[in-house]
Design a protein around this motif. Structure first.
Motif, PDB file in Angstrom:
ATOM      1  N   LEU A   3       0.859  -1.188   0.000  1.00  0.00           N
ATOM      2  CA  LEU A   3       0.000   0.000   0.000  1.00  0.00           C
ATOM      3  C   LEU A   3       0.896   1.239   0.000  1.00  0.00           C
ATOM      4  N   PHE A   4       1.019   1.807  -1.175  1.00  0.00           N
ATOM      5  CA  PHE A   4       1.936   2.935  -1.278  1.00  0.00           C
ATOM      6  C   PHE A   4       1.351   4.204  -0.683  1.00  0.00           C
ATOM      7  N   TRP A  56       0.813   7.538  -1.428  1.00  0.00           N
ATOM      8  CA  TRP A  56       0.821   8.335  -2.639  1.00  0.00           C
ATOM      9  C   TRP A  56       1.018   9.814  -2.337  1.00  0.00           C
ATOM     10  N   LEU A  81      -7.465   9.613  -1.010  1.00  0.00           N
ATOM     11  CA  LEU A  81      -8.397   9.208   0.030  1.00  0.00           C
ATOM     12  C   LEU A  81      -7.814   9.583   1.385  1.00  0.00           C
ATOM     13  N   GLN A 135      -7.255   7.987   4.026  1.00  0.00           N
ATOM     14  CA  GLN A 135      -6.229   7.150   4.637  1.00  0.00           C
ATOM     15  C   GLN A 135      -4.861   7.413   4.014  1.00  0.00           C
ATOM     16  N   LEU A 151       9.741   3.794   0.273  1.00  0.00           N
ATOM     17  CA  LEU A 151       9.243   2.942   1.352  1.00  0.00           C
ATOM     18  C   LEU A 151      10.061   3.167   2.616  1.00  0.00           C
ATOM     19  N   ILE A 209      10.350   3.865  -5.257  1.00  0.00           N
ATOM     20  CA  ILE A 209       9.418   3.497  -6.323  1.00  0.00           C
ATOM     21  C   ILE A 209       9.168   4.750  -7.150  1.00  0.00           C
ATOM     22  N   SER A 214      -4.249   4.760 -11.878  1.00  0.00           N
ATOM     23  CA  SER A 214      -4.357   4.036 -10.613  1.00  0.00           C
ATOM     24  C   SER A 214      -4.591   4.993  -9.444  1.00  0.00           C
ATOM     25  N   ILE A 215      -4.145   6.245  -9.588  1.00  0.00           N
ATOM     26  CA  ILE A 215      -4.543   7.287  -8.637  1.00  0.00           C
ATOM     27  C   ILE A 215      -5.319   8.304  -9.466  1.00  0.00           C
TER      28      ILE A 215
END
Lengths: 346, 789
Positions: A9-10, A12, A17, A19, A82, A95, A320-321
């Motif tokens: 779960l990157f 971003w 959102l 979270q 990360l 990443i 994806s985002i």
């Protein structure tokens, strides 16, 4: 097997959102935090800062073809870590992902790429400048003259960028505060690029020229827990002056804003929370979501009271985002064009 | 009315518990082996699917090397940097676990697929995913997260972690992602050492293992058929005995339709209960066989299947349905009889005992027509379906012919007997034939199927062993990884003046199918050891002179070509076939050319495998390791390969033997049940013989002898039938299904042994009824005379 469920779960940069934001807001984890009164050192600071959690190289451009048609273009390379620092090979905690889009008056093309750091698939080097992911690249002998390329399944572009003005530092010498609690990032821009080149579209190649704007930003905790999204404007007025302004929407309905007035010579005036105002005037239904695509934007201190309207309301980045990003036209107290980015309307 | 009617019907079972047991057990046995085998097949297929999904096989096109199975990381980066959207995969073995490393970021199911907020933390956590068994084996080595969807024997993780565990820094293949971008340069320009393998060209593991599963299914179906024989005979008997009750019920005013409905419900409910037992039994059988099946599949095909059995609807529902449909079929003719029976028909228990000569004649006519159909199908019709139709006609035809055949044998025996007791014995045996015929047919099917299948499996083993001798003639095999190593090894071996068999290999496409192209050095080993199915004179000379090729049987049969036909070896080169070689167990087509020709066609490729003929294997092995710098793991000696291959066959035999015993068990159960149900009916027939002075002991022994004798007749018939079955399996079914023919070998000792088992089974089955007869109180025998019906 569903690899989806095992992919990390990157955190971003535009965690659209809640979270996502909460992750960004907490900081810590050994990442370096931005501090006030920075002293940037170029060209080194054009390069990556792996000890910070997130970073981006962000280009938007307003383009015109010889027949008068207007286009928009976006190219972004994101870095997200990360863990702080860099390592060789697959062990690298970095990443990378790239976003590219082209907006025409009636179409919007968008695509994305992903890469691991440490293996050479993507990265940034400061001098000579080179930012790349796969075959996409922003590169040149220095930061003032660069090539820009990207390709998607059904579009692509090949551009030349040439700077005609100085770099611009936002906030306090590049220290840009993002919330009342003091979350901040380092933020500078090159808003004075002339751009020209070829758009590769399904209807054929189109030669275009125009103005481009590059944003550089890095941080480890740019947003606070209660911020749900942002509206970001980069406007270039026909007078030669420019305005960067954004507002962060907070869960209680209040806003946190920040802006920079850029004179045609590059001289800047920064404004703290409350000076800049942006009010949605109408929304468009895009992919089932109500997204504001026309705005009233004000900066009373500079006599700015303009109507900002999306050139093509359907500039949805369905990646994806997901977010909205596209060219805008400006009318009212000032006229011109620019770019609008909105997140959190998911 | 319905309730009392139902109670009346059910009272029959209360008074005849053995019949009820036969009915339930027959169904249970029919369902058990069928659903057990289906459970194994379903488990295996699920494992294959999971493996294919885990590896992404068959879903995406892949980039694989022209030679070898390793891709340098730089090639991956070059491709990405030129716009080829590929994702790296590394596959390797850690002990006996297959590790699959994927790049979680670029993989086809990775970040690009959307809902990133639900994507959990795997990269940072450094964990492998594996099912429970595999997770336990990986144990303390590494973090493992249990995920039941991962194929057995596999563990999946991030490529960085897997590379570290395998001690490698390269890749195995690249997945070509579905959406590529504009402006992509040619693959041959960027990385000429790679080629695209289209998703549909991959030979899936389920294709490979089809023959094995077909075998299992055949056993399952056979036992199902035998079980249905039991059910059929029990239903027949139950209906005959209930004629009186049915007449009474109808006389009391029960409408025909209600009566028939109640009987159907009653029988089908009981059938469902029996099938339920069968499914439980089938689960146990499957669980018992699964470890050996798993070992066979792993050894034979490298296919991993799960060691634990899941209750999948696919097999238990199919078992239940088959049992119900089978029962309904057996039931329908009886219900038809009742429907047509006059209200006040005679209640004299005609039983099935009174089957007339006319029924035999009808059976014989059907048998003869089925057997004729068998011959016609064998001669004139091609195809897998025809092959199975042929098998069906053969088995049913032979089974139906059995009673008539046995009757004539008994008549013959009776004719040559003069002693009154024996004359009575033969006549009485013949008189019992109709009642026992179904059980005897079941025995015939079981014995002949066992003979057929064990002939096939044993023939396969013999062929495979001699094939191994042929193919594994070199004492040592060396695998090299790089061109430099290959050249150095060739030079090293040249100095030794021993026969070396370098092997070059690549994939080509012939008639749009992937075919392996081999380059070989024609020498004494090939000339002396290889046995061709068909060849022209001097086949190896032609190959050595680059004027012909050798192809394997699979390619020849699939492409419909044979010796002297042309094969398009390269776009501008077609060569005639000098010989066709048997290549057992391999699904892929092969073309073999000389090493010179191979070198001309593919100048970039080098021999990656060397077979070495030597009388001093250990010494040479040491030299290779010490002097020629070859890794000890890259050298395999012939004996260990052979041992491994043979071990696989031993496993296959364990499975086959277990199934043999189970089917024979089912058949002897059928005999037991027939004898038991006949026993009561036979009291009136035996009473007069007893009254004439034969003791009960004597009568009991005669009963036992009769069972063994009938079994012997069945065995004698079963041997030719079993051999015909084996022949059909080997020369028709195998070729149609898998593209190669197996030579048939005979194993007389095995048949004698099987026959012995069948006699023992019949003896055991007859024992209980015989003992019961010996203990029949004289009073019940006397009652026969007192209360004549």
């Amino acid at each position: 097997m569903n690899v989806k469920v095992i992919v990390f779960l990157f955190l971003w940069p535009f965690g659209v959102l809640a979270q996502g934001f909460s992750g960004l807001g907490t900081g810590g984890d050994g990442f370096t935090m931005p501090k006030p009164q920075p002293a940037f050192s170029f060209p080194a600071d054009h390069g990556p800062h792996p000890e910070y959690r997130i970073e981006w190289w962000y280009i938007t451009a307003n383009l015109n073809s010889p027949d008068g048609t207007t286009y928009g273009l976006q190219w972004t390379l994101f870095r997200t870590a990360l863990a702080p620092g860099e390592a060789l090979g697959w062990q690298s905690p970095q990443i990378w992902f790239g976003h590219a889009s082209v907006t025409t008056p009636d179409q919007h093309f968008a695509t994305e790429r992903f890469a691991r750091g440490g293996i050479g698939q993507a990265g940034v080097e400061a001098s000579p400048f080179r930012a790349w992911i796969d075959e996409w690249a922003l590169q040149g002998a220095d930061f003032d003259l660069m090539n820009l390329t990207a390709n998607g399944p059904d579009f692509g572009y090949d551009m030349l960028l040439q700077a005609t003005g100085p770099l611009v530092l936002h906030g306090d010498k590049g220290y840009s505060v993002k919330s009342a609690e003091g979350q901040a990032s380092y933020y500078y821009s090159q808003p004075f690029f002339k751009i020209g080149g070829t758009l590769k579209l399904p209807i054929g190649d189109i030669e275009v020229t125009g103005d481009a704007w590059l944003d550089r930003e890095w941080s480890s905790q740019p947003l606070s827990d209660d911020q749900t999204g942002w509206d970001w404007f980069s406007l270039s007025f026909d007078s030669g002056a420019k305005l960067m302004g954004f507002q962060l929407r907070q869960t209680d309905g209040s806003l946190y804003s920040s802006s920079t007035w850029i004179g045609s010579d590059g001289a800047t005036t920064s404004y703290a929370d409350g000076a800049f105002g942006a009010t949605p005037l109408s929304t468009s239904l895009i992919e089932g979501k109500d997204v504001p695509t026309s705005w009233r934007v004000t900066l009373p201190d500079q006599g700015v009271d303009v109507f900002v309207k999306a050139m093509n309301p359907d500039a949805w980045m369905g990646l994806s985002i997901p977010y909205w990003e596209g060219p805008v036209n400006v009318s009212g107290s000032h006229t011109g064009q620019g770019y609008l980015e909105m997140t959190g309307y998911e | 009315m319905i309730v009392s009617c139902l109670r009346a019907l059910l009272s029959h079972w209360r008074r005849n518990p053995v019949q009820l047991f036969a009915y339930l057990a027959g169904l249970a046995l029919a369902t058990a082996l069928w659903s057990g085998v289906q459970a194994i097949n379903a488990e295996a297929r699920a494992s294959y699917d999971a493996a294919a999904t885990t590896l992404g096989e068959g879903q995406y096109d892949l980039l694989i090397p022209w030679q070898g199975d390793r891709i340098p990381l730089d090639d991956y980066i070059s491709l990405r940097r030129s716009g080829w959207l590929v994702s790296p995969v590394i596959v390797g073995r850690l002990d006996d676990i297959q590790l699959v490393g994927i790049d979680l970021v670029t993989s086809a199911t990775g970040l690009g697929t959307g809902n990133v907020t639900s994507v959990p933390l795997a990269l940072a956590s450094e964990t492998l995913l594996a099912n429970e068994d595999t997770a336990q084996k990986l144990g303390p080595l590494v973090n493992v997260t249990v995920d039941a969807s991962i194929a057995p024997g596999m563990a999946v993780g991030d490529i960085g972690l897997v590379q570290r565990l395998l001690g490698r820094d390269d890749l195995s293949h690249l997945v070509l992602l579905p959406d590529q971008s504009l402006g992509q340069p040619d693959l041959s320009v960027i990385v000429p050492s790679l080629r695209i393998q289209r998703a549909q060209q991959v030979t899936s593991i389920s294709q490979l293992t089809n023959s094995f599963h077909l075998n299992l299914t055949a056993f399952g179906l056979l036992s199902f058929a035998v079980g249905l024989f039991i059910v059929h005979s029990t239903i027949g008997l139950a209906f005959e005995q209930r004629r009186g009750m049915i007449r009474t019920l109808r006389s009391l005013g029960v409408p025909l339709r209600i009566l028939l409905t109640l009987i159907a419900i009653e029988m089908l409910t009981l059938a469902a209960i029996g099938a339920g037992f069968g499914i439980v039994l089938g689960y146990l059988i499957a669980a018992f066989l699964l470890p050996d099946v798993a070992a066979t599949l792993r050894g034979l095909y490298g296919a991993e299947i799960s060691g634990t059995l899941e209750l999948r609807a696919s097999w238990w529902v199919s078992g239940l349905l088959l049992a119900l449909v089978g029962t309904a079929a057996a039931l329908s003719s009886r219900i038809w009889q009742i429907a047509k029976m006059p209200l006040l028909a005679s209640v004299r228990p005609r039983a099935w005992v009174i089957a007339t000569a006319s029924r035999f004649r009808l059976q014989s006519i059907i048998a003869v027509s089925l057997l004729s159909a068998t011959i016609l199908l064998g001669l004139f019709v091609k195809g897998l379906v025809a092959g199975f139709a042929l098998l069906g006609c053969l088995l049913i035809g032979a089974a139906l012919a059995l009673p008539a055949l046995a009757a004539s044998i008994l008549t013959l025996l009776q004719r040559y007997t003069t002693a009154p007791v024996w004359t009575w014995f033969w006549a009485d045996t013949r008189q019992q034939l109709p009642g026992l015929s179904l059980a005897l047919m079941a025995l015939l099917l079981a014995v002949s199927a066992n003979i057929g299948v064990s002939t096939m499996v044993s023939s396969f083993r013999l062929t495979f062993v001699s094939f191994l001798d042929q193919r594994l003639a070199p004492e040592l095999f060396v695998q090299v990884e790089t061109k430099d190593q290959s050249i150095a090894l060739a030079a090293f071996l040249d100095l030794r003046k021993i026969e070396v068999l370098p092997l070059s290999k690549t994939q080509v496409s012939i008639t749009n199918k992937p075919v392996a192209l081999y380059g070989v050095r024609v020498g004494p080993t090939y000339r002396n050891n290889w046995v061709f199915l068909d060849e022209t004179d001097g086949a190896w000379d032609l190959v050595a002179h680059d004027t012909a090729v050798v192809v394997n049987e699979q390619l020849a049969r699939r492409a419909g070509i044979w010796v002297d036909d042309l094969v398009q070896v390269a776009p501008d080169l077609a060569l005639p076939i000098a010989a066709v070689v048997g290549d057992y167990g391999n699904p892929q087509g092969q073309v073999i050319v000389s090493e010179n020709l191979f070198q001309n066609l593919h100048p970039d490729l080098y021999p990656s495998q060397f077979g070495i003929r030597t009388t001093e294997a250990p010494a040479l092995r040491a030299q290779l390791v010490n002097t020629a710098d070859i890794d000890n793991n890259a050298i395999i000696d012939q004996a260990s390969i052979k041992a491994l291959s043979l071990e696989v066959f031993e496993r296959t035999f364990v499975v086959t033997a277990a199934l043999n015993i189970l089917t024979l068990g089912v058949a002897s159960f059928a005999i037991l049940m027939s004898l038991l149900t006949l026993a009561d009916l036979r009291v009136p027939q035996l009473a007069p013989v007893w009254a004439l002075g034969l003791t009960r002991q004597r009568l009991g022994w005669l009963e036992l002898l009769r069972a063994v004798l009938l079994a012997a007749i069945v065995v004698v018939c079963a041997i030719p039938l079993g051999l015909t079955l084996a022949w059909v399996l080997l020369t028709i079914i195998n070729v149609e299904a898998f593209g190669w023919q197996l030579p048939m070998y005979l194993f007389p000792l095995e048949y004698v042994q099987l026959g012995g088992f069948a006699l023992v089974a019949a003896f055991l089955a007859a024992m209980w009824p015989a003992i019961r007869l010996m203990r029949t109180p004289p009073s019940s025998l006397l009652r026969v005379f007192a209360s004549e019906r």
